[in-house]
Design a protein around this motif. Sequence first.
Motif, short mmCIF file in Angstrom:
data_model
loop_
_atom_site.label_atom_id
_atom_site.label_comp_id
_atom_site.label_asym_id
_atom_site.label_seq_id
_atom_site.Cartn_x
_atom_site.Cartn_y
_atom_site.Cartn_z
N ALA A 136 19.82 -83.46 56.08
CA ALA A 136 18.75 -82.83 55.66
C ALA A 136 19.40 -81.22 55.97
CB ALA A 136 17.65 -82.79 56.57
N ALA A 137 20.21 -81.03 56.93
CA ALA A 137 20.73 -79.52 56.98
C ALA A 137 21.71 -79.18 56.07
CB ALA A 137 21.20 -79.75 58.53
N VAL A 138 22.42 -80.13 55.59
CA VAL A 138 23.48 -79.91 54.72
C VAL A 138 22.74 -79.69 53.52
CG1 VAL A 138 25.30 -80.99 53.13
CG2 VAL A 138 25.28 -81.13 55.78
N LEU A 139 21.91 -80.44 52.95
CA LEU A 139 21.07 -80.24 51.70
C LEU A 139 20.39 -78.99 51.76
CD1 LEU A 139 20.06 -83.92 50.78
CD2 LEU A 139 21.50 -82.69 49.80
N MET A 140 19.85 -78.53 53.04
CA MET A 140 19.05 -77.24 53.00
C MET A 140 20.06 -75.95 52.60
SD MET A 140 16.02 -77.00 53.79
CE MET A 140 14.49 -77.72 54.70
N PHE A 141 21.28 -76.26 53.12
CA PHE A 141 22.43 -75.16 52.87
C PHE A 141 22.66 -75.09 51.58
CE2 PHE A 141 26.95 -73.71 52.89
CZ PHE A 141 26.77 -72.68 53.54
N TRP A 142 22.75 -76.23 50.70
CA TRP A 142 23.32 -76.39 49.43
C TRP A 142 22.35 -76.24 48.62
CZ3 TRP A 142 28.07 -75.20 48.23
CH2 TRP A 142 29.05 -75.18 49.19
N SER A 143 20.97 -76.49 48.77
CA SER A 143 19.93 -76.65 47.84
C SER A 143 19.64 -75.30 47.14
CB SER A 143 18.53 -76.93 48.41
OG SER A 143 18.34 -76.22 49.47
N ARG A 144 19.77 -74.27 47.76
CA ARG A 144 19.65 -72.91 46.81
C ARG A 144 20.71 -72.77 45.72
NH1 ARG A 144 16.99 -68.60 48.69
NH2 ARG A 144 17.17 -69.18 50.92
N GLN A 145 22.01 -73.25 45.82
CA GLN A 145 22.65 -73.11 44.96
C GLN A 145 22.27 -74.29 43.72
OE1 GLN A 145 24.02 -73.01 48.06
NE2 GLN A 145 24.06 -70.82 47.79
N LEU A 146 21.90 -75.45 44.46
CA LEU A 146 21.49 -76.61 43.45
C LEU A 146 20.42 -76.21 42.44
CD1 LEU A 146 22.50 -79.54 45.80
CD2 LEU A 146 23.77 -78.97 43.88
N ALA A 147 19.39 -75.47 43.33
CA ALA A 147 18.23 -75.29 42.62
C ALA A 147 18.24 -74.35 41.34
CB ALA A 147 17.04 -74.45 43.39
N ARG A 148 19.47 -73.66 40.99
CA ARG A 148 19.85 -72.68 40.17
C ARG A 148 20.02 -73.68 38.82
NH1 ARG A 148 24.08 -68.76 43.31
NH2 ARG A 148 22.28 -67.79 44.60
N LEU A 149 20.51 -74.76 39.01
CA LEU A 149 20.42 -75.88 37.65
C LEU A 149 19.31 -75.98 36.93
CD1 LEU A 149 22.39 -79.03 39.44
CD2 LEU A 149 23.25 -77.14 37.82
N ALA A 150 18.19 -75.36 37.68
CA ALA A 150 16.94 -75.57 36.78
C ALA A 150 16.77 -74.42 35.88
CB ALA A 150 15.64 -75.21 37.90
N TYR A 151 17.61 -73.48 35.95
CA TYR A 151 17.77 -72.46 34.91
C TYR A 151 18.83 -72.18 34.32
CZ TYR A 151 14.19 -70.48 38.28
OH TYR A 151 13.18 -70.53 38.89
#
Length: 656
Positions: free
Chosen positions: A371-386
Amino acid sequence: MLDAFLSGASLVFTWPAPAFLLAGISIGLCLGIVPGLSGLTGMAILLPYTFTMDTGSAMAFLLGMFAVTTTSDTLASVLLGVPGTAASQATVVDGYPMAQRGEAPRAFGAAFTVSAIGGVLGALALAVSIPIVKPLIMTFAAPEFVMLGLLGLFMVGSVSGRSILTGLSAAAFGLLISMVGYAPQGAIARYDFGFVYLLDGLPLVPVVLGLFALPEIINLSRHGKPIAREDYGAGSKSTLMDGVRDAMRNWWLVLRCGAIGTYIGMLPGLGGAIVDWVAYGHAVQTSKDRESYGKGDVRGVIAPETANNAAKGGALVPTLVFGIPGSPPMAILLGAFLIQGLTPGPAMLSRHLDVTLSLVIILVIANIVGAAVLMFWSRQLARLAYVPGRVLVPGVTLFVLMGAWMAGNQMGDWITLLAFGVIGVIMKRAGWSRPAFILGFIIGPIIESSLHLAVQIHGFAWLSRPACLVLAFVLVATLFLNVRREIRKRRASDSGSEPDVAPPPHRDDLSLQAANSIILASAVAILAVGAALMSIDWPWDSRFFPLAASAPLVLFAAWSVKQDYAAIGPKWPSAGELFGDWRDSATLAWFLAIVATSYLMPQALVIVVAMAAYSLAAFGGRWKLALAQATGGAVVLYVMFERLGGVLWHPSLITF
């Protein structure tokens, strides 16, 4: 007990076990992200590598990978509307609408927080419940499995879709399709139409990817816009911490769903199929404000994500205590125990208690680290939505095709993917619940097998078992409350007093949806009648369940047609409106061309060329982008699937 705990901790923290734990977590995160791959696939791939490992390293490697697949699968479910694994199907219902509102970071924050909490709850439940869990497990036998399966179907069918009728119709449709292949009793081949491929039934992964992935790929290809829609600008301000706060505010729901996930995970062979749906249905049923579910309610993400991670610890209980796999991946873990010279059973609680407690420690660490690793990377991954949708289509298509192919390494899997892709498009346009269909498809064989076993052992006296009566009462109450709620909603809508939870659909959209629903309901009703007629000459134990599913399907579909006629209005939509944009057909034709060409030329080459061809066509000859996507696709195919996955390609007529 303390000595055993310290001994178990030394197994986990003695080198090289920590390195293998981190390697397993990394692999599990990658497998969960890719639609179609799962913990079961990872277990099968990694098991051979454990032959030369010590016990601590082997358990850390396998269980570290297995623990986090239901954490990272949230990425595909939220961003693409495609279940990353079977355990994240319910997350799609509210997670994807959140991404469309630009609230992907919030969904990730909530999901990853409760995934860690749920995983830890499951691990702690494993630690404290082992001495007392036998009576709980023995409470549920075949009769209770029947009632629990029916309860799950009615819960999901009555709260998803455009109406209760379409939801229940979709669930019954899934039940009927699940009967393709050999009957559990009597060895009668049902609905195989002479195709050997259908004798074992339709594989789950191609069906799920077809229903969920292809319609979203077509949608991205048609409008080319990002997943996050521009008309929801306010949602773009959401952050990960918003999701974390949502998880903390709903702490009581998290605890309840953690308990639900742990207990259902303990039920051998059943938990992984329905745990997320039971938790989602529980969240809806216990909420006073239900109208926002299915439209991007964060509680619809919190409930299933807590439960599916907690179920991992629960599934270990019957595996360790009785040697009965709590889920398919646990069957492979049993093999790992035997490789290490361990025999699941009472010995795991006496002579090997330290190994059992080491599994608890591994689950806790893996869930928190993942969960911690995904928290760290999710901000960048969320940009895929744009990112513009057409940029994502080739890459998503690669993983969808390979996810379906890895299910059985047969061309029939790709044909199944296409067929259910078309069905998924129609169901989406008609407002029918695809999640309800999938749950019916998954749980149909479980209900049928359990029903036959219950009748053989108990006759019809199983209906009077206390647990069955309780579940039957909950089922009836659930259906009654949802019917009453829908009647009130319709009356409020007719009187104009219904609160505006979301912008109401345009009247033309409602007419188009109703027209598609009439066509689909009529086709499904005809299919159900044909299935019933085909089963007449079969033995009773083989034809009972097809008849039992066909009758309500015809009833629900006919009633749905009657309701939809009133919603169409004076003007029936034109053929062009019903068939949709020409680009929808073009995208389906592109998939069909990939499948057809793969009979002639090597599959990997066909996929890479198709990715480049799509980019050239979609972006007006931008060959640099096409070359970059084709090169990336070739690398992924070679490294992830051929070298690591050991994929078996279809033999082509033309070879190089």
